[in-house]
Design an enzyme around this catalytic site. Structure first.
Site, mmCIF file in Angstrom:
data_model
loop_
_atom_site.group_PDB
_atom_site.id
_atom_site.type_symbol
_atom_site.label_atom_id
_atom_site.label_comp_id
_atom_site.label_asym_id
_atom_site.label_seq_id
_atom_site.Cartn_x
_atom_site.Cartn_y
_atom_site.Cartn_z
ATOM 1 N N ALA A 154 14.572 -6.355 -5.154
ATOM 2 C CA ALA A 154 14.223 -6.935 -3.846
ATOM 3 C C ALA A 154 14.357 -8.455 -3.841
ATOM 4 O O ALA A 154 14.711 -9.052 -2.816
ATOM 5 C CB ALA A 154 12.793 -6.526 -3.486
ATOM 6 N N CYS A 214 -18.313 -0.940 4.109
ATOM 7 C CA CYS A 214 -19.601 -0.273 3.878
ATOM 8 C C CYS A 214 -19.557 1.120 4.499
ATOM 9 O O CYS A 214 -19.281 1.272 5.691
ATOM 10 C CB CYS A 214 -20.728 -1.099 4.511
ATOM 11 S SG CYS A 214 -22.334 -0.268 4.418
ATOM 12 N N HIS A 264 -1.963 1.387 4.570
ATOM 13 C CA HIS A 264 -2.818 2.020 3.553
ATOM 14 C C HIS A 264 -4.022 1.150 3.199
ATOM 15 O O HIS A 264 -4.641 1.336 2.151
ATOM 16 C CB HIS A 264 -2.008 2.328 2.282
ATOM 17 C CG HIS A 264 -0.988 3.397 2.508
ATOM 18 N ND1 HIS A 264 0.096 3.563 1.686
ATOM 19 C CD2 HIS A 264 -0.871 4.338 3.478
ATOM 20 C CE1 HIS A 264 0.836 4.568 2.139
ATOM 21 N NE2 HIS A 264 0.275 5.054 3.236
HETATM 22 N N1 APR Z 1 13.137 -4.040 -6.026
HETATM 23 C C1 APR Z 1 13.308 -3.089 -5.070
HETATM 24 N N2 APR Z 1 12.840 -1.819 -5.185
HETATM 25 C C2 APR Z 1 12.166 -1.518 -6.320
HETATM 26 C C3 APR Z 1 11.947 -2.446 -7.363
HETATM 27 C C4 APR Z 1 12.469 -3.761 -7.178
HETATM 28 N N3 APR Z 1 12.320 -4.717 -8.115
HETATM 29 N N4 APR Z 1 11.274 -1.821 -8.366
HETATM 30 C C5 APR Z 1 11.055 -0.562 -7.944
HETATM 31 N N5 APR Z 1 11.608 -0.364 -6.739
HETATM 32 C C6 APR Z 1 11.601 0.846 -5.914
HETATM 33 C C7 APR Z 1 11.669 2.132 -6.714
HETATM 34 O O1 APR Z 1 13.022 2.513 -6.909
HETATM 35 C C8 APR Z 1 10.926 3.122 -5.795
HETATM 36 O O2 APR Z 1 11.840 3.760 -4.898
HETATM 37 O O3 APR Z 1 10.369 0.869 -5.221
HETATM 38 C C9 APR Z 1 9.993 2.230 -4.987
HETATM 39 C C10 APR Z 1 8.537 2.393 -5.372
HETATM 40 O O4 APR Z 1 8.155 3.706 -5.017
HETATM 41 P P1 APR Z 1 6.620 4.140 -5.251
HETATM 42 O O5 APR Z 1 6.199 3.747 -6.621
HETATM 43 O O6 APR Z 1 6.506 5.573 -4.852
HETATM 44 O O7 APR Z 1 5.794 3.224 -4.242
HETATM 45 P P2 APR Z 1 5.611 3.433 -2.686
HETATM 46 O O8 APR Z 1 6.832 4.018 -2.063
HETATM 47 O O9 APR Z 1 5.120 2.133 -2.130
HETATM 48 O O10 APR Z 1 4.404 4.498 -2.620
HETATM 49 C C11 APR Z 1 3.905 4.803 -1.339
HETATM 50 O O11 APR Z 1 2.100 6.056 -2.357
HETATM 51 O O12 APR Z 1 0.428 6.296 -3.929
HETATM 52 C C12 APR Z 1 0.711 5.942 -2.640
HETATM 53 O O13 APR Z 1 -0.645 4.509 -1.407
HETATM 54 C C13 APR Z 1 0.326 4.513 -2.396
HETATM 55 O O14 APR Z 1 1.307 2.973 -0.846
HETATM 56 C C14 APR Z 1 1.607 3.869 -1.908
HETATM 57 C C15 APR Z 1 2.420 5.039 -1.436
#
Ligand code: APR
Length: 240
Positions: free
Chosen positions: A222, A119, A111
Site C-alpha cells: 500500500a 460503558c 468496526h
Molecule cells: N499492502 C497492501 N495490502 C496488504 C499489505 C500491504 N503492505 N499487507 C497485507 N495486505 C493485504 C493482505 O493481502 C490481505 O488481503 O491486506 C489484507 C489483510 O486481510 P485481513 O488480515 O483479513 O484484514 P482485513 O481484511 O482488514 O480483516 C477484516 O476481520 O477480524 C476482522 O475486524 C477484523 O477488521 C477486521 C476484519
C-alpha cells in the site's frame, strides 16, 4: 474521467507497513489467537481478563505505530477532492487511529475504535489510551467493571451502516485497500458498487477473497500503490 466522490474502504493491510499485524495473512493475528475466544461478546462475558489483556496489547501497539505513506496519501486525497467540491468517504475496518494521525478528517470506523472505551452500564463512550481492566470505573456513571473496548466483535452490529450505504451510492469510484474481503458487510461493498455501475478498484498485496468483484486490481504494498493511485487521480486519471 471526472471523479468527484471516491469511496475508499481500508483494511488491516494499509497498516501492515506501520508494523500492525494483519489478521489472515500467514502469521496473522487469527493464526496466533482464536477470535472466538477474544473477539466475541460471549468471550468477554466468559473471561473479561483475557479479552482486556488482548486489547490492551493491541491498543499499546496501535499507539506506538506511525502512519505510513498510504495513510498520508489518503489524507492528501481527501483535501484535494474537498477543494474541488467533491468528497472522499473513508470507511475503515481498522480500529487503530493511523488515518486520523495522518491527517484524514472524516474517518468512519465500521468496526469501532480501539482508542475509545464504552460503558456497558450507561453506554457512555470516551477516548481511551490506557489499559482497561475489570476494575476500571466508568468516568460517567462510576460503575466498576463495566468498561469495554469500543470495537465491534464478531456477532455484533457494525457501526454507521446507513451513512456508509448512502455514501456508496453517491460515489464515482469504489476503492478497497489492504483487505482480504473475508468479513461482511464490508466485503460486499464492491459487489454493491458494481450493481450501481460504479467503477471498482482493489489495491492489495495479493488477490483478495472477493477479487472477482473488482473491475481492476493493482497488486503491491500500500505504501507504493496508494501514492501512485493518488498521483493518477490528481492527474485526471481513474486511479488504476
Ligand atoms: N499492502 C497492501 N495490502 C496488504 C499489505 C500491504 N503492505 N499487507 C497485507 N495486505 C493485504 C493482505 O493481502 C490481505 O488481503 O491486506 C489484507 C489483510 O486481510 P485481513 O488480515 O483479513 O484484514 P482485513 O481484511 O482488514 O480483516 C477484516 O476481520 O477480524 C476482522 O475486524 C477484523 O477488521 C477486521 C476484519
Amino acid at each position: 474521467m471526472d471523479i468527484q466522490n471516491i469511496f475508499v474502504l481500508t483494511g488491516a493491510g494499509i497498516s501492515a507497513e506501520s508494523g500492525l499485524g494483519t489478521f489472515r495473512d500467514r502469521g496473522g493475528v487469527w493464526s496466533r489467537f482464536d477470535p472466538m475466544k477474544l473477539a466475541t461478546p460471549e468471550a468477554f462475558a466468559a473471561d473479561p481478563v483475557v479479552v482486556h489483556d488482548f486489547y490492551n496489547m493491541r491498543r499499546r501497539d496501535a499507539m506506538k505505530a506511525e502512519p505510513n505513506p498510504a495513510h498520508a496519501a489518503l489524507a492528501r486525497l481527501e483535501a484535494e477532492l474537498t477543494a474541488r467540491g467533491g468528497r472522499l468517504f473513508l470507511c475503515t475496518q481498522n480500529v487503530d487511529d493511523l488515518h486520523e494521525r495522518a491527517g484524514s478528517r472524516e474517518v468512519v470506523h465500521i468496526h469501532g475504535e480501539l482508542l475509545k472505551a464504552r460503558c456497558t452500564a450507561c453506554g457512555a463512550v470516551q477516548a481511551w489510551r490506557e489499559d482497561l481492566s475489570v476494575e476500571t470505573p466508568c468516568p460517567s456513571c462510576g460503575t466498576r467493571g463495566s468498561m469495554r473496548p469500543d470495537v465491534v466483535w464478531f456477532g455484533e452490529m457494525p457501526k454507521h451502516l446507513d451513512a456508509i450505504e448512502d455514501a456508496l451510492l453517491k460515489s464515482d469510484l469504489f476503492v478497497a485497500i489492504g483487505t482480504s474481503g473475508a468479513v461482511y458487510p464490508a466485503a460486499g461493498y464492491a459487489a454493491q458498487a458494481r450493481e450501481f455501475a460504479i467503477p471498482t478498484l482493489a489495491l492489495n498485496l495479493e488477490a483478495a477473497d472477493n477479487a472477482g468483484m473488482f473491475a481492476k486490481t493493482r497488486l503491491g504494498p500500500a505504501s507504493e500503490t496508494v501514492p501512485a493511485f493518488l498521483a493518477d487521480i490528481l492527474a485526471g486519471g481513474d486511479g488504476a
